[in-house]
Design an enzyme around this catalytic site. Sequence first.
Site, PDB file in Angstrom:
ATOM      1  CB  SER A   1      29.697  32.129  46.702  1.00 28.72           C
ATOM      2  OG  SER A   1      28.633  33.250  47.065  1.00 28.72           O
TER       3      SER A   1
ATOM      4  CD  GLU B   1      37.554  29.036  26.772  1.00 31.30           C
ATOM      5  OE1 GLU B   1      37.663  28.079  26.066  1.00 31.30           O
ATOM      6  OE2 GLU B   1      37.137  28.753  28.071  1.00 31.30           O
ATOM      7  CB  SER B   2      37.300  34.888  31.164  1.00 40.42           C
ATOM      8  OG  SER B   2      37.418  36.027  32.346  1.00 40.42           O
TER       9      SER B   2
ATOM     10  CG  HIS C   1      26.207  34.626  46.356  1.00 42.33           C
ATOM     11  ND1 HIS C   1      26.910  34.247  47.425  1.00 42.33           N
ATOM     12  CD2 HIS C   1      24.976  35.217  46.920  1.00 42.33           C
ATOM     13  CE1 HIS C   1      26.468  34.221  48.521  1.00 42.33           C
ATOM     14  NE2 HIS C   1      25.324  34.879  48.274  1.00 42.33           N
TER      15      HIS C   1
ATOM     16  CB  CYS D   1      38.611  36.503  25.905  1.00 41.83           C
ATOM     17  SG  CYS D   1      39.574  34.898  26.335  1.00 41.83           S
TER      18      CYS D   1
END
Length: 119
Positions: free
Chosen positions: A55, A62-63, A68, A83
């Site tokens: 994970s 940008e985010s 996982h 974004c």
Amino acid sequence: MSALGHHLLVEFTGCEAAVLADLDRVTAAMLEAARVSGATIVTHSFHHFSPHGVSGAVIIAESHLAIHTWPEYGFAAVDFFSCGGVDMNRGLACLKAAFDAQAETRLELERGPLRTVSP
């Protein structure tokens, strides 16, 4: 009108188990996916689970891009949120190739209140 961000939830199936179980290979694939998408990498963190599975997340300006894996099922769940200014399709194609995925499914969401886009 445009959403503040776009969120792709992707499931890769039929993946190469050895790749999905390898912390270094998953980390490298995720960082490369962020790079080829044009994202600005801020930091990243990945963890290998016992007996198997990885994970982790790449935090981008940008985010984020998160994953996982379930090597025993040849399955990886990927979460890519941006974004703007990122070619998520390029990044996801990179992951599909790195994991030798046989198939993928996607769910795309528009996130945040709609805003007016200037012409």
